[in-house]
Design an enzyme around this catalytic site. Structure first.
Site, PDB file in Angstrom:
ATOM      1  CB  CYS A 242      -4.794  -3.247  -0.200  1.00  0.00           C
ATOM      2  SG  CYS A 242      -6.441  -2.590   0.130  1.00  0.00           S
TER       3      CYS A 242
ATOM      4  CG  HIS B 239      -4.936  -0.328   4.313  1.00  0.00           C
ATOM      5  ND1 HIS B 239      -5.536   0.891   4.057  1.00  0.00           N
ATOM      6  CD2 HIS B 239      -5.472  -1.215   3.406  1.00  0.00           C
ATOM      7  CE1 HIS B 239      -6.385   0.759   3.044  1.00  0.00           C
ATOM      8  NE2 HIS B 239      -6.351  -0.502   2.635  1.00  0.00           N
TER       9      HIS B 239
END
EC number: 1.2.1.11
Length: 359
Positions: A131, A256
Site C-alpha cells: 500500500c 498514507h
C-alpha cells in the site's frame, strides 16, 4: 471464452475485502458469478455485492471450481498456501499479500504504469504491490515515462489502518485516553498514560509519530522500507535504481502520505511536471499553496486517485523534483489496484481491449 468470467474474492470478510465488495459494486460490471470465500469460521455469513446477498463459502480447493479469476486479500501465509492451489486449477490469481511480490516469475502490476506485465504470468499469479508503494507509484510512473528516473528518496507518513483493524482500534483507544488532557507536554507522559496499550506499534501513536513500520531487517532497515525500494524497482523496470526510504507511522486512520525527492536523467521543469501529472490516469493534481490547497489524508480518504501537491524543483538540483502525495491505503493501496488488475485479466479472457482505469 464466452460470457463474463467468474470471480472469487478470497478474504471477503476482512478489512480490505470489505472495501473490495464496495469497489466491485461501484465499477463496471465485467463479472459473471462473484463468489465470496473466507475462513471456515466466516462461512455461512451473508454479504451484499452488486446489490445481491451472497453467502460466504469456506476456503477450500472446491471453492475455486468454475472460477476464472481469484482476488486474494489474506495474510501472506494463507496466500502462500492457497494461491498455487487455485492456479493449479487454471484460476488466474491476483494476490494482495506480500507472498509473491518479489518472485521473478510473478509480475508486480500497477495498471496505469505496467499493464503489459499482467499477461506474462508463468505461475498463474499476479502480485499487487504494498500500500505504501501504491500511494506514490502512479504519479512517479508518469513522471518516469517522461523524464527517466535515476534516484528516489522518500519518507512515508503511514496511517494506522496499514497495520489492520488492530492499528485502528489502538489509535482510537489511545485518543480517548489523551483527549481533554495536558498530555504531550512532558517527557514520557503519553507513554505512561497509554501503558501497554500500544497495539501493533512499538510506541504510542496518539500525539506522536513513530519512525517505524514493519519488522526489522538487516542494518536497521524495516521490512516496509525494503518493500518500497524493491517494489518500485520492479514496477518501473529499474532493478538498480538507488532508493532511500524512511517509513513513519502517524495518528491518521486511513490514507498514507509521502514526501518524494525524485532525480531524473536531465533537467526538469515544474510546468512540464504539472502538465504530466494533470493528465496522468489515476492522478489528481491539487497544488495551490497560496490558497492553502494541497492534499491531506482528511480530504483524500475514501477516494481512488493518487493526489499530488507541493510540486517544486529542488533548490540545488535542476534534475530533481519534490512532491507530496497522498493515497487511500485501503482503496488504491489495496482493493482498487487488485480489482483493476483483475479487470485487465477479465478483458484478456473475454478478448476485449483497454486498460482498467481509476474511474
Amino acid at each position: 471464452m464466452t460470457g463474463k468470467p467468474a470471480l472469487a474474492v478470497v478474504g471477503a470478510t476482512g478489512a480490505v475485502g470489505t472495501v473490495m465488495l464496495q469497489i466491485l459494486s461501484q465499477r463496471a460490471d465485467v463479472w459473471g458469478e462473484i463468489r465470496l470465500v473466507a475462513t471456515p469460521r466466516s462461512a455461512g455469513r451473508k454479504l451484499t455485492v452488486r446489490g445481491v446477498e451472497v453467502e460466504v463459502v469456506a476456503l477450500s480447493e472446491e471453492a475455486f471450481d468454475g472460477i476464472d479469476v481469484a482476488m486474494f486479500d489474506v495474510p501472506d501465509e494463507v496466500s502462500a498456501r492457497w494461491a498455487p492451489v487455485a492456479a493449479a486449477k487454471g484460476v488466474v490469481v491476483v494476490d494482495n499479500s506480500g507472498a509473491f511480490r518479489m518472485d521473478p516469475e510473478v509480475p508486480l502490476v500497477v495498471p496505469e504504469v505496467n499493464p503489459h506485465c499482467a499477461r506474462n504470468r508463468p505461475r498463474g499469479i499476479i502480485a499487487n504491490p504494498n500500500c505504501t508503494t501504491l500511494s506514490m507509484i502512479v504519479a512517479l510512473g508518469a513522471l518516469h515515462a517522461e523524464f527517466g528516473l535515476r534516484e528516489l528518496v522518500v519518507s512515508s507518513y503511514q496511517a494506522v489502518s496499514g497495520a489492520g483493524r488492530a492499528g485502528v482500534d489502538t489509535l482510537r483507544a489511545q485518543l480517548s485516553m489523551v483527549a481533554g488532557t495536558e498530555l504531550g507536554t512532558k517527557p514520557g507522559d503519553v507513554r505512561r498514560a497509554v501503558g501497554d496499550l500500544t497495539g501493533p506499534f512499538p510506541e504510542p501513536v496518539a500525539l506522536n509519530v513513530v519512525p517505524w513500520a514493519g519488522s526489522l531487517r538487516e542494518d536497521g532497515w524495516s521490512s516496509e522500507e525494503m518493500k518500497v525500494r524493491d517494489e518500485s524497482r520492479k514496477i518501473l523496470g529499474l532493478p538498480k535504481l538507488p532508493v532511500a526510504v524512511t517509513c513513519v507511522r502517524v495518528p491518521v486512520v486511513t490514507t498514507h502520505s509521502l514526501t518524494v525527492h525524485a532525480r531524473f536523467q536531465g533537467e526538469v521543469t515544474v510546468d512540464k511536471a504539472r502538465e504530466i501529472l494533470d493528465t496522468a490516469p489515476g492522478v489528481v493534481l491539487f497544488d495551490n499553496p497560496a490558497a492553502g490547497e494541497f492534499p491531506t489524508p482528511a480530504d483524500v480518504v475514501g477516494t481512488d486517485p493518487t493526489w499530488v501537491g507541493r510540486v517544486r524543483r529542488a533548490l540545488d538540483d535542476p534534475t530533481a523534483l519534490e512532491l507530496f502525495v497522498c493515497g487511500d491505503n485501503l482503496r488504491k493501496g489495496a482493493a482498487l489496484n487488485t480489482a483493476q488488475i483483475a479487470e485487465l485479466v477479465a478483458a484478456e479472457l473475454t478478448g476485449r481491449s483497454g486498460v482498467a482505469d481509476s474511474a
